[in-house]
Motif scaffolding. Structure first.
Motif, PDB file in Angstrom:
ATOM      1  N   GLY A  57      23.526  12.579  22.074  1.00 20.90           N
ATOM      2  CA  GLY A  57      24.007  13.903  22.427  1.00 20.90           C
ATOM      3  C   GLY A  57      24.006  14.157  23.919  1.00 20.90           C
ATOM      4  O   GLY A  57      23.016  13.863  24.600  1.00 20.90           O
TER       5      GLY A  57
ATOM      6  N   LEU B  46      23.164  19.168  22.966  1.00 13.38           N
ATOM      7  CA  LEU B  46      21.914  19.189  22.208  1.00 13.38           C
ATOM      8  C   LEU B  46      21.205  20.534  22.354  1.00 13.38           C
ATOM      9  O   LEU B  46      20.661  21.070  21.387  1.00 13.38           O
ATOM     10  CB  LEU B  46      20.998  18.057  22.674  1.00 13.38           C
ATOM     11  CG  LEU B  46      21.409  16.632  22.296  1.00 13.38           C
ATOM     12  CD1 LEU B  46      20.471  15.625  22.954  1.00 13.38           C
ATOM     13  CD2 LEU B  46      21.402  16.450  20.781  1.00 13.38           C
TER      14      LEU B  46
ATOM     15  N   GLU C  60      19.398  11.559  24.395  1.00 11.11           N
ATOM     16  CA  GLU C  60      20.188  12.460  25.241  1.00 11.11           C
ATOM     17  C   GLU C  60      20.809  11.656  26.371  1.00 11.11           C
ATOM     18  O   GLU C  60      20.165  10.792  26.960  1.00 11.11           O
ATOM     19  CB  GLU C  60      19.353  13.641  25.744  1.00 11.11           C
ATOM     20  CG  GLU C  60      18.112  13.286  26.544  1.00 11.11           C
ATOM     21  CD  GLU C  60      18.358  13.337  28.028  1.00 11.11           C
ATOM     22  OE1 GLU C  60      19.457  13.726  28.450  1.00 11.11           O
ATOM     23  OE2 GLU C  60      17.440  12.954  28.781  1.00 11.11           O
TER      24      GLU C  60
ATOM     25  N   ILE D 262      12.361  11.442  21.324  1.00 17.61           N
ATOM     26  CA  ILE D 262      13.475  11.699  22.224  1.00 17.61           C
ATOM     27  C   ILE D 262      13.550  10.600  23.279  1.00 17.61           C
ATOM     28  O   ILE D 262      12.608  10.410  24.049  1.00 17.61           O
ATOM     29  CB  ILE D 262      13.337  13.074  22.911  1.00 17.61           C
ATOM     30  CG1 ILE D 262      13.137  14.184  21.868  1.00 17.61           C
ATOM     31  CG2 ILE D 262      14.570  13.361  23.775  1.00 17.61           C
ATOM     32  CD1 ILE D 262      12.798  15.529  22.476  1.00 17.61           C
TER      33      ILE D 262
ATOM     34  N   LEU E 208      20.930  10.234  16.912  1.00 17.17           N
ATOM     35  CA  LEU E 208      21.863  11.248  17.368  1.00 17.17           C
ATOM     36  C   LEU E 208      22.043  11.102  18.876  1.00 17.17           C
ATOM     37  O   LEU E 208      21.138  11.392  19.654  1.00 17.17           O
ATOM     38  CB  LEU E 208      21.359  12.656  17.035  1.00 17.17           C
ATOM     39  CG  LEU E 208      22.151  13.828  17.625  1.00 17.17           C
ATOM     40  CD1 LEU E 208      23.617  13.785  17.203  1.00 17.17           C
ATOM     41  CD2 LEU E 208      21.513  15.163  17.232  1.00 17.17           C
TER      42      LEU E 208
ATOM     43  N   LEU F 176      13.843  20.696  23.370  1.00 20.41           N
ATOM     44  CA  LEU F 176      14.245  20.013  22.142  1.00 20.41           C
ATOM     45  C   LEU F 176      13.069  19.882  21.182  1.00 20.41           C
ATOM     46  O   LEU F 176      13.240  20.023  19.955  1.00 20.41           O
ATOM     47  CB  LEU F 176      14.824  18.639  22.478  1.00 20.41           C
ATOM     48  CG  LEU F 176      16.137  18.640  23.273  1.00 20.41           C
ATOM     49  CD1 LEU F 176      16.575  17.212  23.600  1.00 20.41           C
ATOM     50  CD2 LEU F 176      17.237  19.372  22.519  1.00 20.41           C
TER      51      LEU F 176
ATOM     52  N   HIS G 230      28.423  22.452  14.365  1.00 19.95           N
ATOM     53  CA  HIS G 230      26.965  22.407  14.327  1.00 19.95           C
ATOM     54  C   HIS G 230      26.415  22.580  12.914  1.00 19.95           C
ATOM     55  O   HIS G 230      25.372  22.010  12.579  1.00 19.95           O
ATOM     56  CB  HIS G 230      26.396  23.486  15.248  1.00 19.95           C
ATOM     57  CG  HIS G 230      26.572  23.158  16.700  1.00 19.95           C
ATOM     58  ND1 HIS G 230      26.108  23.970  17.710  1.00 19.95           N
ATOM     59  CD2 HIS G 230      27.167  22.097  17.314  1.00 19.95           C
ATOM     60  CE1 HIS G 230      26.402  23.429  18.889  1.00 19.95           C
ATOM     61  NE2 HIS G 230      27.047  22.305  18.666  1.00 19.95           N
TER      62      HIS G 230
ATOM     63  N   THR H 159      23.473  16.430  27.036  1.00 12.19           N
ATOM     64  CA  THR H 159      22.338  17.351  27.155  1.00 12.19           C
ATOM     65  C   THR H 159      22.700  18.777  26.776  1.00 12.19           C
ATOM     66  O   THR H 159      22.010  19.418  25.972  1.00 12.19           O
ATOM     67  CB  THR H 159      21.767  17.311  28.581  1.00 12.19           C
ATOM     68  OG1 THR H 159      21.395  15.962  28.889  1.00 12.19           O
ATOM     69  CG2 THR H 159      20.548  18.197  28.709  1.00 12.19           C
TER      70      THR H 159
ATOM     71  N   LEU I 226      16.542  11.097  18.766  1.00  8.43           N
ATOM     72  CA  LEU I 226      17.478  11.777  19.651  1.00  8.43           C
ATOM     73  C   LEU I 226      17.634  10.958  20.930  1.00  8.43           C
ATOM     74  O   LEU I 226      16.644  10.600  21.560  1.00  8.43           O
ATOM     75  CB  LEU I 226      16.976  13.180  20.011  1.00  8.43           C
ATOM     76  CG  LEU I 226      16.785  14.182  18.867  1.00  8.43           C
ATOM     77  CD1 LEU I 226      16.171  15.464  19.404  1.00  8.43           C
ATOM     78  CD2 LEU I 226      18.116  14.481  18.192  1.00  8.43           C
TER      79      LEU I 226
ATOM     80  N   ALA J  88      20.321  23.115  19.478  1.00 11.80           N
ATOM     81  CA  ALA J  88      18.906  23.435  19.242  1.00 11.80           C
ATOM     82  C   ALA J  88      18.635  24.924  19.227  1.00 11.80           C
ATOM     83  O   ALA J  88      17.676  25.377  18.578  1.00 11.80           O
ATOM     84  CB  ALA J  88      18.043  22.764  20.306  1.00 11.80           C
TER      85      ALA J  88
END
Length: 281
Positions: free
Chosen positions: A184, A189, A207, A237, A182, A227, A163, A186, A205, A193
Motif C-alpha cells: 500500500g 493505507l 508500505e 509492518i 498488502l 497503522l 475500501h 502510504t 503490511l 485505516a
C-alpha cells in the motif's frame, strides 16, 4: 552488445553474493556504459573523468537521478519494451526509464521478493496503490501486478478506492488464516485505516512510501504507529523502497532497517565528485 554482456555477467551477478564477483562485473558494466551510453559518456567528460582511469567501483562516478528527468538514458540503441515514469508530486518533473527487456526487471524484483518472503504462491497478494494505478508507467504497479498473477489466489488483486471490498477480503483471509501481503502507498493505507479498523494477524503490511501531496508528511515511525492503532499492536509492518531509475527494491523489517539484495551495493557519495565515496553496504 548488451545481450552478450548480459549473457556473460548478469545471470551470475544475481546468483552470487561474492563481493569480488560483484566488483568485477560492476566495473565491466561501467566500462561498457562509458562507451555506449552517450548521456553517461558526456557526464564523465564534464567531470573530466577518463573511463580508463577507473579501476575500482569506489572510483565510478554515479549519474545523478536528475539526469533521468532531462535526458533519455540508454545504453546503445533500441525500441523500449516499456517506459517507466516516476510518480513525483503535483507539478514536479518526472523521471523516465526506458526498459529494453522487462525480463531483467522481473528477474530482479522476483528474486528480491523471494529472498525475504518466499514464493508468491504462498500468499494472497493485495495492492492498494491509488495514484500509481491512475497513471501509466509505474514500475511499482508492474511489480505488484506480476506478483499478484504469480500468487494465483482468487482474492489477490488491486483494490484502488474500494475500501469496503478490501476490508471484506482482509477479514475473510484473517478468518481462514490465509497468509496475506498488502502492498500500500502510504496515504492509501492511512486513508483506509481511518475508517476500517480490524486486527491483522495473518496479514503483512508493506508500505511503499509517499504522500504525493495527498496528506501531511509524516515520519515512517509516525505512519507505522497510526497503522498499528488501526490494525492492532501486533500488526506486522514492513516497508519497500524502489525507484523508477533503478530495477531493484530494498525492504525493511519491523525494526525499520532496510536491506538490499546482494546485487545492489549502496554507497554514500558526494554528488558530482568522483573518488569521495564511503561504502555503506
Amino acid at each position: 552488445m548488451w545481450e552478450l554482456f548480459r549473457e556473460r555477467h548478469i545471470a551470475g551477478l544475481f546468483a552470487s553474493a561474492d563481493p569480488d564477483i560483484f566488483h568485477e562485473r560492476a566495473l565491466s558494466l561501467f566500462h561498457m556504459q562509458s562507451k555506449h551510453n552517450s548521456v553517461y559518456a558526456k557526464y564523465l567528460s564534464l567531470l573530466n573523468v577518463s573511463a580508463d582511469s577507473v579501476q575500482s567501483i569506489e572510483e565510478i562516478p554515479f549519474l545523478p537521478v536528475e539526469v533521468f528527468k532531462k535526458h533519455q538514458v540508454v545504453t546503445g540503441t533500441f525500441d523500449p519494451a516499456i517506459l517507466f515514469t516516476s510518480s513525483g508530486t503535483a507539478g514536479a518533473e518526472h523521471s523516465t526509464h526506458c526498459i529494453r527487456n522487462t525480463s531483467l526487471y522481473v528477474h530482479s524484483f522476483l528474486n528480491g521478493f523471494k529472498r525475504l518472503y518466499g514464493e508468491p504462491e504462498r500468499w494472497c497478494i493485495l495492492g492498494l496503490l491509488p495514484s500509481y494505478l491512475e497513471r501509466s508507467g509505474s514500475s511499482l504497479v508492474y511489480m505488484v501486478n506480476d506478483l499478484i498473477g504469480r500468487s494465483g489466489h482468487p482474492r489477490s488483486g488491486f483494490y484502488l478506492h474500494d475500501h469496503d471490498k478490501l476490508r471484506y477480503t482482509l477479514a475473510e483471509n484473517e478468518g481462514s488464516g490465509q497468509p496475506t501481503i498488502l502492498f500500500g502507498v502510504t496515504f492509501g493505507l492511512l486513508d483506509f485505516a481511518e475508517y476500517h479498523q480490524l486486527p491483522l494477524v495473518h496479514t503483512l503490511l508493506i508500505e511503499t512510501g509517499g504522500m504525493k501531496g495527498r496528506r501531511e508528511e509524516l515520519t515512517r515511525e509516525q505512519v507505522h504507529e497510526k497503522l498499528r492503532r488501526a490494525f492492532g499492536s501486533d500488526a506486522i509492518i514492513h516497508s519497500e523502497y524502489g525507484m523508477t531509475e533503478l530495477l531493484s527494491q530494498a525492504y525493511s523489517d519491523v525494526k525499520g532497517i532496510f536491506t538490499c539484495p546482494p546485487w545492489v551495493w549502496p554507497e554514500m557519495v558526494r554528488p558530482t565528485r568522483a573518488g569521495t565515496r564511503r561504502n555503506c553496504s
